[in-house]
Motif scaffolding. Sequence first.
Motif, short mmCIF file in Angstrom:
data_model
loop_
_atom_site.label_atom_id
_atom_site.label_comp_id
_atom_site.label_asym_id
_atom_site.label_seq_id
_atom_site.Cartn_x
_atom_site.Cartn_y
_atom_site.Cartn_z
N SER A 192 28.24 -71.69 2.55
CA SER A 192 29.61 -71.92 2.98
C SER A 192 29.75 -71.77 4.50
CB SER A 192 30.55 -70.93 2.28
OG SER A 192 31.84 -70.97 2.85
N PRO A 193 30.66 -72.55 5.12
CA PRO A 193 30.92 -72.37 6.55
C PRO A 193 31.77 -71.14 6.84
CG PRO A 193 32.36 -74.06 5.65
CD PRO A 193 31.41 -73.69 4.56
N ASN A 194 32.35 -70.56 5.81
CA ASN A 194 33.22 -69.40 5.98
C ASN A 194 32.39 -68.13 6.18
OD1 ASN A 194 35.52 -71.03 5.46
ND2 ASN A 194 35.15 -70.82 3.26
N VAL A 195 32.81 -67.30 7.14
CA VAL A 195 32.09 -66.06 7.40
C VAL A 195 32.26 -65.10 6.22
CG1 VAL A 195 32.29 -66.29 9.89
CG2 VAL A 195 34.05 -65.06 8.62
N SER A 196 31.41 -64.09 6.16
CA SER A 196 31.43 -63.14 5.06
C SER A 196 32.62 -62.20 5.15
CB SER A 196 30.13 -62.34 5.04
OG SER A 196 29.01 -63.19 4.98
N ASP A 197 33.01 -61.65 4.01
CA ASP A 197 34.12 -60.70 3.96
C ASP A 197 33.79 -59.41 4.70
OD1 ASP A 197 35.59 -62.49 2.46
OD2 ASP A 197 34.87 -61.70 0.55
N ARG A 198 32.53 -59.03 4.69
CA ARG A 198 32.11 -57.79 5.35
C ARG A 198 31.12 -58.13 6.46
NH1 ARG A 198 27.29 -56.13 2.83
NH2 ARG A 198 26.73 -57.47 1.06
N ALA A 199 31.28 -57.51 7.59
CA ALA A 199 30.42 -57.80 8.74
C ALA A 199 29.07 -57.12 8.59
CB ALA A 199 31.09 -57.32 10.02
N LEU A 200 28.07 -57.70 9.23
CA LEU A 200 26.74 -57.11 9.28
C LEU A 200 26.69 -56.16 10.47
CD1 LEU A 200 23.73 -57.00 8.38
CD2 LEU A 200 23.33 -58.91 9.95
N TYR A 201 26.57 -54.89 10.21
CA TYR A 201 26.51 -53.94 11.31
C TYR A 201 25.21 -53.16 11.27
CZ TYR A 201 28.23 -50.74 7.65
OH TYR A 201 28.38 -50.04 6.49
N ILE A 202 24.88 -52.50 12.37
CA ILE A 202 23.60 -51.82 12.52
C ILE A 202 23.41 -50.76 11.46
CG2 ILE A 202 22.19 -50.40 14.08
CD1 ILE A 202 23.60 -51.75 16.40
N LEU A 203 22.24 -50.82 10.80
CA LEU A 203 21.81 -49.88 9.78
C LEU A 203 22.71 -49.88 8.54
CD1 LEU A 203 20.55 -46.80 11.85
CD2 LEU A 203 19.26 -48.73 10.93
N SER A 204 23.45 -50.96 8.34
CA SER A 204 24.12 -51.16 7.06
C SER A 204 23.04 -51.48 6.03
CB SER A 204 25.12 -52.29 7.15
OG SER A 204 24.46 -53.51 7.48
N ASP A 205 23.41 -51.53 4.76
CA ASP A 205 22.42 -51.82 3.71
C ASP A 205 21.73 -53.15 3.97
OD1 ASP A 205 23.09 -49.48 2.47
OD2 ASP A 205 24.34 -50.39 0.92
N SER A 206 22.51 -54.17 4.32
CA SER A 206 21.93 -55.49 4.56
C SER A 206 20.96 -55.48 5.74
CB SER A 206 23.05 -56.51 4.81
OG SER A 206 23.90 -56.61 3.69
N HIS A 207 21.29 -54.70 6.77
CA HIS A 207 20.42 -54.62 7.94
C HIS A 207 19.13 -53.89 7.60
CE1 HIS A 207 19.69 -53.24 12.33
NE2 HIS A 207 19.10 -54.38 12.09
N VAL A 208 19.24 -52.80 6.87
CA VAL A 208 18.05 -52.04 6.48
C VAL A 208 17.14 -52.90 5.60
CG1 VAL A 208 17.22 -50.07 5.14
CG2 VAL A 208 19.17 -49.80 6.69
#
Length: 240
Positions: free
Chosen positions: A6-22
């Motif tokens: 999707s071209p729409n951004v995610s509901d939650r931002a990717l921030y440093i050491l978040s689960d997605s970043h880890v």
Amino acid sequence: MKHIFSPNVSDRALYILSDSHVYALLGISFTLTLVLWYAIYLNDHEKRSRLRIGIASFMILVEISRHVWAVSVGVWHLNHDLPLHICNLGAILSILMLFNRNYSIFEILYFWGFAGAVQAILTPDSQGYNFPHFYYFRYFATHANVLLAVMWMLIIEKVRPTWHSWRKTFIITSLYAVIIYPINVFTGGNYMLLMQKPPVPTLADFLDVWPGYLFWLYLVAVVVGTMCYLPYAIADARRR
């Protein structure tokens, strides 16, 4: 499946050491270790060459997919999608370097990779997209590919940078910035981060406001580049 592209951004931002970043950090560390270990284990020139070409081919797919997705969903724009950022240009140069085992390109990518790609992985700016969006995977794959290419040359091809490599990179990067600045003015972009600090926490947060920001950005680049070469400088000094 549609929301992944999707071209729409995610509901939650990717921030440093978040689960997605880890998860991304662990995935990159595991993948780079596995690929390089397998290349060492092969111990066969022909098989290593096929693996090297395979990695370069995968990098081509990653870079093409970025533009195909952006165009297809209508988010491609001159001010942020030209391959002019250091890491985007580095990804293209990585492909050429791996195909030809080009040392001249390696001299530049060594510093761009460890100074730029590592910073981008540790302090990600994924334009508002998060796991499991396509852009999330593309973002980390692009920067990890630059690191993999540099580490391949270091570990498998057994080459290393020199002080000449750092001087060469310094001059080329400085000239490149001079070229990119008017492009930023024309497109309204922020290539090489010359116009403003990124929206995510980075080392740039400690710098002055623009235009003094440019001087300190330049100085930080010199310091970080020198630090990248420092292990070799120390090793050479000890040998002497």
